[in-house]
Design a protein around this motif. Structure first.
Motif, PDB file in Angstrom:
ATOM      1  N   MET A  16       0.848  -1.192   0.000  1.00 14.16           N
ATOM      2  CA  MET A  16       0.000   0.000   0.000  1.00 14.16           C
ATOM      3  C   MET A  16       0.888   1.248   0.000  1.00 14.16           C
ATOM      4  O   MET A  16       1.998   1.217   0.529  1.00 14.16           O
ATOM      5  CB  MET A  16      -0.880   0.015   1.255  1.00 14.16           C
ATOM      6  N   PRO A  17       0.393   2.348  -0.549  1.00 11.60           N
ATOM      7  CA  PRO A  17       1.198   3.580  -0.552  1.00 11.60           C
ATOM      8  C   PRO A  17       1.279   4.251   0.814  1.00 11.60           C
ATOM      9  O   PRO A  17       2.111   5.120   1.045  1.00 11.60           O
ATOM     10  CB  PRO A  17       0.469   4.478  -1.557  1.00 11.60           C
ATOM     11  N   TYR A  18       0.414   3.863   1.734  1.00 11.87           N
ATOM     12  CA  TYR A  18       0.433   4.370   3.103  1.00 11.87           C
ATOM     13  C   TYR A  18      -0.275   3.341   3.968  1.00 11.87           C
ATOM     14  O   TYR A  18      -0.876   2.392   3.469  1.00 11.87           O
ATOM     15  CB  TYR A  18      -0.260   5.737   3.209  1.00 11.87           C
ATOM     16  N   VAL A  19      -0.210   3.528   5.262  1.00 10.70           N
ATOM     17  CA  VAL A  19      -0.903   2.611   6.168  1.00 10.70           C
ATOM     18  C   VAL A  19      -1.599   3.428   7.242  1.00 10.70           C
ATOM     19  O   VAL A  19      -1.128   4.493   7.644  1.00 10.70           O
ATOM     20  CB  VAL A  19       0.078   1.570   6.777  1.00 10.70           C
ATOM     21  N   ASN A  20      -2.748   2.924   7.636  1.00  5.61           N
ATOM     22  CA  ASN A  20      -3.490   3.521   8.740  1.00  5.61           C
ATOM     23  C   ASN A  20      -4.326   2.421   9.384  1.00  5.61           C
ATOM     24  O   ASN A  20      -4.234   1.256   8.994  1.00  5.61           O
ATOM     25  CB  ASN A  20      -4.345   4.713   8.280  1.00  5.61           C
ATOM     26  N   LYS A  21      -5.138   2.782  10.342  1.00  2.00           N
ATOM     27  CA  LYS A  21      -5.912   1.788  11.075  1.00  2.00           C
ATOM     28  C   LYS A  21      -6.891   1.041  10.160  1.00  2.00           C
ATOM     29  O   LYS A  21      -7.063  -0.170  10.281  1.00  2.00           O
ATOM     30  CB  LYS A  21      -6.656   2.477  12.220  1.00  2.00           C
ATOM     31  N   ASP A  22      -7.521   1.743   9.232  1.00  7.93           N
ATOM     32  CA  ASP A  22      -8.477   1.099   8.329  1.00  7.93           C
ATOM     33  C   ASP A  22      -7.793   0.062   7.441  1.00  7.93           C
ATOM     34  O   ASP A  22      -8.316  -1.034   7.242  1.00  7.93           O
ATOM     35  CB  ASP A  22      -9.187   2.137   7.455  1.00  7.93           C
ATOM     36  N   VAL A  26      -8.286  -4.088   7.279  1.00 10.20           N
ATOM     37  CA  VAL A  26      -8.482  -4.850   6.033  1.00 10.20           C
ATOM     38  C   VAL A  26      -7.464  -5.986   5.950  1.00 10.20           C
ATOM     39  O   VAL A  26      -7.793  -7.115   5.571  1.00 10.20           O
ATOM     40  CB  VAL A  26      -8.383  -3.927   4.799  1.00 10.20           C
ATOM     41  N   HIS A  27      -6.224  -5.696   6.342  1.00 12.95           N
ATOM     42  CA  HIS A  27      -5.184  -6.730   6.311  1.00 12.95           C
ATOM     43  C   HIS A  27      -5.509  -7.862   7.295  1.00 12.95           C
ATOM     44  O   HIS A  27      -5.344  -9.038   6.972  1.00 12.95           O
ATOM     45  CB  HIS A  27      -3.822  -6.122   6.609  1.00 12.95           C
ATOM     46  N   LEU A  28      -5.974  -7.517   8.474  1.00 12.15           N
ATOM     47  CA  LEU A  28      -6.351  -8.553   9.435  1.00 12.15           C
ATOM     48  C   LEU A  28      -7.513  -9.400   8.914  1.00 12.15           C
ATOM     49  O   LEU A  28      -7.544 -10.616   9.111  1.00 12.15           O
ATOM     50  CB  LEU A  28      -6.697  -7.942  10.788  1.00 12.15           C
ATOM     51  N   GLY A  47       4.339  -0.702  18.597  1.00 14.13           N
ATOM     52  CA  GLY A  47       3.595   0.468  19.052  1.00 14.13           C
ATOM     53  C   GLY A  47       3.220   1.456  17.970  1.00 14.13           C
ATOM     54  O   GLY A  47       2.908   2.606  18.282  1.00 14.13           O
ATOM     55  N   ALA A  48       3.228   1.041  16.707  1.00 14.68           N
ATOM     56  CA  ALA A  48       2.823   1.958  15.641  1.00 14.68           C
ATOM     57  C   ALA A  48       1.421   2.484  15.921  1.00 14.68           C
ATOM     58  O   ALA A  48       0.578   1.779  16.480  1.00 14.68           O
ATOM     59  CB  ALA A  48       2.864   1.239  14.288  1.00 14.68           C
ATOM     60  N   GLY A  49       1.167   3.707  15.526  1.00 16.04           N
ATOM     61  CA  GLY A  49      -0.105   4.360  15.819  1.00 16.04           C
ATOM     62  C   GLY A  49      -1.314   3.617  15.292  1.00 16.04           C
ATOM     63  O   GLY A  49      -2.407   3.721  15.849  1.00 16.04           O
ATOM     64  N   TRP A  50      -1.159   2.890  14.226  1.00 20.21           N
ATOM     65  CA  TRP A  50      -2.284   2.148  13.627  1.00 20.21           C
ATOM     66  C   TRP A  50      -2.387   0.726  14.166  1.00 20.21           C
ATOM     67  O   TRP A  50      -3.259  -0.018  13.775  1.00 20.21           O
ATOM     68  CB  TRP A  50      -2.173   2.128  12.108  1.00 20.21           C
ATOM     69  N   HIS A  51      -1.514   0.338  15.074  1.00 11.60           N
ATOM     70  CA  HIS A  51      -1.559  -0.989  15.708  1.00 11.60           C
ATOM     71  C   HIS A  51      -2.334  -0.887  17.016  1.00 11.60           C
ATOM     72  O   HIS A  51      -1.760  -0.894  18.095  1.00 11.60           O
ATOM     73  CB  HIS A  51      -0.146  -1.509  15.980  1.00 11.60           C
ATOM     74  N   THR A  52      -3.632  -0.817  16.909  1.00 15.72           N
ATOM     75  CA  THR A  52      -4.455  -0.684  18.102  1.00 15.72           C
ATOM     76  C   THR A  52      -5.102  -2.024  18.442  1.00 15.72           C
ATOM     77  O   THR A  52      -5.322  -2.860  17.572  1.00 15.72           O
ATOM     78  CB  THR A  52      -5.543   0.388  17.896  1.00 15.72           C
ATOM     79  N   GLU A  53      -5.385  -2.211  19.708  1.00 12.43           N
ATOM     80  CA  GLU A  53      -5.876  -3.503  20.188  1.00 12.43           C
ATOM     81  C   GLU A  53      -7.290  -3.822  19.719  1.00 12.43           C
ATOM     82  O   GLU A  53      -7.698  -4.965  19.713  1.00 12.43           O
ATOM     83  CB  GLU A  53      -5.801  -3.538  21.711  1.00 12.43           C
ATOM     84  N   ASP A  54      -8.035  -2.822  19.299  1.00 14.58           N
ATOM     85  CA  ASP A  54      -9.408  -3.064  18.859  1.00 14.58           C
ATOM     86  C   ASP A  54      -9.506  -3.476  17.392  1.00 14.58           C
ATOM     87  O   ASP A  54     -10.595  -3.693  16.880  1.00 14.58           O
ATOM     88  CB  ASP A  54     -10.268  -1.827  19.117  1.00 14.58           C
ATOM     89  N   LEU A  55      -8.391  -3.623  16.718  1.00 11.24           N
ATOM     90  CA  LEU A  55      -8.409  -3.992  15.292  1.00 11.24           C
ATOM     91  C   LEU A  55      -9.044  -5.351  15.031  1.00 11.24           C
ATOM     92  O   LEU A  55      -9.646  -5.561  13.985  1.00 11.24           O
ATOM     93  CB  LEU A  55      -6.985  -3.993  14.724  1.00 11.24           C
ATOM     94  N   ALA A  56      -8.898  -6.281  15.940  1.00 11.27           N
ATOM     95  CA  ALA A  56      -9.389  -7.645  15.723  1.00 11.27           C
ATOM     96  C   ALA A  56     -10.795  -7.867  16.275  1.00 11.27           C
ATOM     97  O   ALA A  56     -11.281  -8.993  16.248  1.00 11.27           O
ATOM     98  CB  ALA A  56      -8.416  -8.650  16.323  1.00 11.27           C
ATOM     99  N   ILE A  57     -11.443  -6.800  16.718  1.00 10.64           N
ATOM    100  CA  ILE A  57     -12.824  -6.952  17.180  1.00 10.64           C
ATOM    101  C   ILE A  57     -13.663  -7.449  16.004  1.00 10.64           C
ATOM    102  O   ILE A  57     -13.532  -6.971  14.882  1.00 10.64           O
ATOM    103  CB  ILE A  57     -13.369  -5.614  17.733  1.00 10.64           C
ATOM    104  N   ASN A  58     -14.504  -8.417  16.271  1.00 14.31           N
ATOM    105  CA  ASN A  58     -15.368  -9.048  15.261  1.00 14.31           C
ATOM    106  C   ASN A  58     -14.603  -9.916  14.268  1.00 14.31           C
ATOM    107  O   ASN A  58     -15.141 -10.267  13.217  1.00 14.31           O
ATOM    108  CB  ASN A  58     -16.212  -8.006  14.513  1.00 14.31           C
ATOM    109  N   ILE A  59     -13.355 -10.229  14.550  1.00 15.69           N
ATOM    110  CA  ILE A  59     -12.608 -11.206  13.746  1.00 15.69           C
ATOM    111  C   ILE A  59     -12.291 -12.347  14.707  1.00 15.69           C
ATOM    112  O   ILE A  59     -11.400 -12.237  15.548  1.00 15.69           O
ATOM    113  CB  ILE A  59     -11.320 -10.602  13.145  1.00 15.69           C
ATOM    114  N   ASN A  60     -13.027 -13.429  14.594  1.00 19.27           N
ATOM    115  CA  ASN A  60     -12.987 -14.483  15.611  1.00 19.27           C
ATOM    116  C   ASN A  60     -11.732 -15.344  15.591  1.00 19.27           C
ATOM    117  O   ASN A  60     -11.404 -15.961  16.595  1.00 19.27           O
ATOM    118  CB  ASN A  60     -14.222 -15.382  15.475  1.00 19.27           C
ATOM    119  N   ASN A  61     -11.030 -15.436  14.476  1.00 17.48           N
ATOM    120  CA  ASN A  61      -9.883 -16.341  14.406  1.00 17.48           C
ATOM    121  C   ASN A  61      -8.544 -15.600  14.365  1.00 17.48           C
ATOM    122  O   ASN A  61      -7.544 -16.140  13.931  1.00 17.48           O
ATOM    123  CB  ASN A  61     -10.012 -17.288  13.207  1.00 17.48           C
TER     124      ASN A  61
END
Length: 118
Positions: A16-22, A26-28, A47-61
């Protein structure tokens, strides 16, 4: 970012040309869709700014393990980033965006083959 299955060596990546939380979310989801039904993926994040703990919410595996601050030596992906830079990306001139994307994709393909064979 790399996803490597310890049982079959398959991996997932996004260029990707950039990365963010969204984009990270998508990657997860991509990792989740490519994880076998009887498996669970564990993603190690720094600790990257877009590496937040809520990223895997609703992804069960998929689960996230957050590393402590300032601990790159604990992050296994750092060795792969170093290898990619040393062997494919450092000390080069690129002709533009497409040239960079091509180099990154070629580097990833090479790394994926090496990892799969080991």
């Amino acid at each position: 970012m790399q996803f490597k299955c310890v049982t079959n060596g398959q991996s997932q990546a996004m260029v990707m040309p950039y990365v963010n939380k969204d984009i990270m979310h998508v990657h997860l989801k991509q990792i989740s869709m490519n994880t076998a039904e009887d498996r669970h993926a564990v993603i190690i994040m720094d600790g990257a700014g877009w590496h937040t703990e809520d990223l895997a919410i609703n992804i069960n595996n998929v689960s996230i393990i957050k590393l402590p601050p300032y601990s790159p030596e604990l992050n296994p992906i750092e060795q792969e980033w170093s290898w990619l830079r040393q062997h494919h990306l450092a000390n080069r001139c690129f002709n533009g965006y497409e040239s960079i994307v091509d180099a990154v994709c070629d580097a990833w393909k090479t790394l994926s083959v090496i990892v799969k064979e080991s």
